[in-house]
Enzyme design. Sequence first.
Site, PDB file in Angstrom:
ATOM      1  N   CYS A  12     -20.032   4.966  -0.752  1.00  0.00           N
ATOM      2  CA  CYS A  12     -20.483   4.108  -1.854  1.00  0.00           C
ATOM      3  C   CYS A  12     -19.330   3.354  -2.508  1.00  0.00           C
ATOM      4  O   CYS A  12     -18.293   3.938  -2.829  1.00  0.00           O
ATOM      5  CB  CYS A  12     -21.182   4.985  -2.892  1.00  0.00           C
ATOM      6  SG  CYS A  12     -21.555   4.103  -4.411  1.00  0.00           S
ATOM      7  N   CYS A  49     -18.966   9.405  -3.988  1.00  0.00           N
ATOM      8  CA  CYS A  49     -19.628   9.560  -2.689  1.00  0.00           C
ATOM      9  C   CYS A  49     -18.888   8.718  -1.652  1.00  0.00           C
ATOM     10  O   CYS A  49     -18.459   7.594  -1.933  1.00  0.00           O
ATOM     11  CB  CYS A  49     -21.089   9.144  -2.771  1.00  0.00           C
ATOM     12  SG  CYS A  49     -22.021  10.147  -3.924  1.00  0.00           S
ATOM     13  N   CYS A  91     -24.761  -0.574  -4.203  1.00  0.00           N
ATOM     14  CA  CYS A  91     -24.269  -0.455  -5.574  1.00  0.00           C
ATOM     15  C   CYS A  91     -22.748  -0.530  -5.652  1.00  0.00           C
ATOM     16  O   CYS A  91     -22.036   0.118  -4.920  1.00  0.00           O
ATOM     17  CB  CYS A  91     -24.810   0.793  -6.250  1.00  0.00           C
ATOM     18  SG  CYS A  91     -24.240   2.331  -5.564  1.00  0.00           S
ATOM     19  N   GLU A 145     -23.396  -4.461 -12.635  1.00  0.00           N
ATOM     20  CA  GLU A 145     -24.339  -5.217 -11.820  1.00  0.00           C
ATOM     21  C   GLU A 145     -25.736  -4.611 -11.835  1.00  0.00           C
ATOM     22  O   GLU A 145     -25.925  -3.417 -11.971  1.00  0.00           O
ATOM     23  CB  GLU A 145     -23.823  -5.318 -10.388  1.00  0.00           C
ATOM     24  CG  GLU A 145     -23.626  -3.984  -9.729  1.00  0.00           C
ATOM     25  CD  GLU A 145     -22.906  -4.107  -8.392  1.00  0.00           C
ATOM     26  OE1 GLU A 145     -21.972  -4.920  -8.289  1.00  0.00           O
ATOM     27  OE2 GLU A 145     -23.285  -3.383  -7.472  1.00  0.00           O
ATOM     28  N   SER A 152     -30.778  11.971  -3.756  1.00  0.00           N
ATOM     29  CA  SER A 152     -30.041  11.497  -2.583  1.00  0.00           C
ATOM     30  C   SER A 152     -29.621  12.725  -1.797  1.00  0.00           C
ATOM     31  O   SER A 152     -28.645  13.382  -2.131  1.00  0.00           O
ATOM     32  CB  SER A 152     -28.798  10.711  -3.017  1.00  0.00           C
ATOM     33  OG  SER A 152     -29.179   9.571  -3.735  1.00  0.00           O
ATOM     34  N   GLU A 177     -23.850   7.746 -11.724  1.00  0.00           N
ATOM     35  CA  GLU A 177     -24.745   8.897 -11.578  1.00  0.00           C
ATOM     36  C   GLU A 177     -25.451   9.043 -12.937  1.00  0.00           C
ATOM     37  O   GLU A 177     -24.822   9.409 -13.941  1.00  0.00           O
ATOM     38  CB  GLU A 177     -23.924  10.144 -11.222  1.00  0.00           C
ATOM     39  CG  GLU A 177     -24.600  11.481 -11.456  1.00  0.00           C
ATOM     40  CD  GLU A 177     -25.989  11.613 -10.825  1.00  0.00           C
ATOM     41  OE1 GLU A 177     -26.121  11.419  -9.619  1.00  0.00           O
ATOM     42  OE2 GLU A 177     -26.955  11.898 -11.581  1.00  0.00           O
TER      43      GLU A 177
HETATM   44  S1  SF4 Z   1     -23.090   5.381  -7.702  1.00  0.00           S
HETATM   45 FE1  SF4 Z   1     -24.434   6.930  -6.756  1.00  0.00          FE
HETATM   46  S2  SF4 Z   1     -23.931   6.890  -4.569  1.00  0.00           S
HETATM   47 FE2  SF4 Z   1     -22.276   5.835  -5.675  1.00  0.00          FE
HETATM   48  S3  SF4 Z   1     -20.686   7.393  -6.024  1.00  0.00           S
HETATM   49 FE3  SF4 Z   1     -22.020   7.371  -7.812  1.00  0.00          FE
HETATM   50  S4  SF4 Z   1     -23.590   8.888  -7.441  1.00  0.00           S
HETATM   51 FE4  SF4 Z   1     -22.598   8.471  -5.471  1.00  0.00          FE
END
Ligand code: SF4
Length: 355
Positions: free
Chosen positions: A116, A113, A335, A88, A214, A160
């Site tokens: 998320c 995370c 996300c 996405e 972050s 990431e």
């Molecule tokens: S996309 Fe970003 S916020 Fe989500 S788990 Fe991965 S590093 Fe963490």
Amino acid sequence: MTSIKPISLYDTPSIDEVRAAARFDPQVIRSLHSKLLRRFDPDDVALVGFPLGDQLRLHALEFYRRYDSAVDGATKLLLRTSAGMLIESVILRVESGRSTLCVSSQIGCAAACEFCASGKMGIARDLSADEIVDQVLQAGQLLVTEGRQLRNIVFMGMGEPFHNEENLFAALELLIAPEFFNHSPGKVLVSTVGVTDGMLRCAARFPAVNLALSLHSVRQRVRERLIPLAKKYPLDDLHRTIAEVNQLQATTTVMIEYLMLAGVNDGRADATDLIEWLDGLSVHVNLIPYNPITDAPHFVGSDRPTCRAFAQQLRTAGLKTTVRYSLGNDIAAGCGQLVRQENRMIARQTLVDDG
Ligand code: SF4
């Protein structure tokens, strides 16, 4: 009969070979790049006058579906890989008319995370550089049909970015190269949960590309609860890294992303600790009211008065601070949220079909 594998639009040596064999002017390729990657013309318009267009692969991803927010002008694009996996990208249209695209760098994410949706998926695979920049091309093509321009590109989607560093760097090269997208590096931002060595390599190679960290808390225990990778990259290392990045990037500041989570990191004492931790660093703090996800019902976003008071405390201490209200709440723009919903729908449908 063997079918010929199409050549990627970004594979300059192979395109050059075909061009030399077919004896057409190199200017034709430059013109195609200009029409497609800088003007974002539709594919058929860009290909007018290009010989052997059928040998080219213009898109690494297939458009699957779009969701438009009814309230704030955000659009989520779901794009499909050749193996049928969904990724996405989110277009954010702000009032000023300057549009921002949030791109994904991986399918799922290994960082896990706690807050998320992508982290709840685990990692499926890295996206190739072609797949990363195709998100930009497809979003750019959509925006020009509305008379809008794509201004900012932020790596804040699924994944990431520094876990896919080689392809990230190849994509950044394509985005800023004059002969490809020619996008200003100052309008590109890479957001990480704090992969310190990746941040340093990025700042050294792309000094004008912005970095965002972050952070979410300057208490190691709280941070580890939110971001498991924080164990590997402790706060002292992060602090040292930001100071080094500041040295490498004379013209930009590091963006500090801070999710506002009620009762977790949004108190006066949290703000005081944050101010102290950021002392001496060249940063801009971005407070982000949390967009809840169904997989983490224990987290609740801070309310607006709390966000305002937190921001005011930082500003009073001299820190540049903005509060970024989440766009696209009604289309699950955090996300990974929509991909998870879609995958569940597809899985349910499959079960129904099989049943
Ligand atoms: S996309 Fe970003 S916020 Fe989500 S788990 Fe991965 S590093 Fe963490």
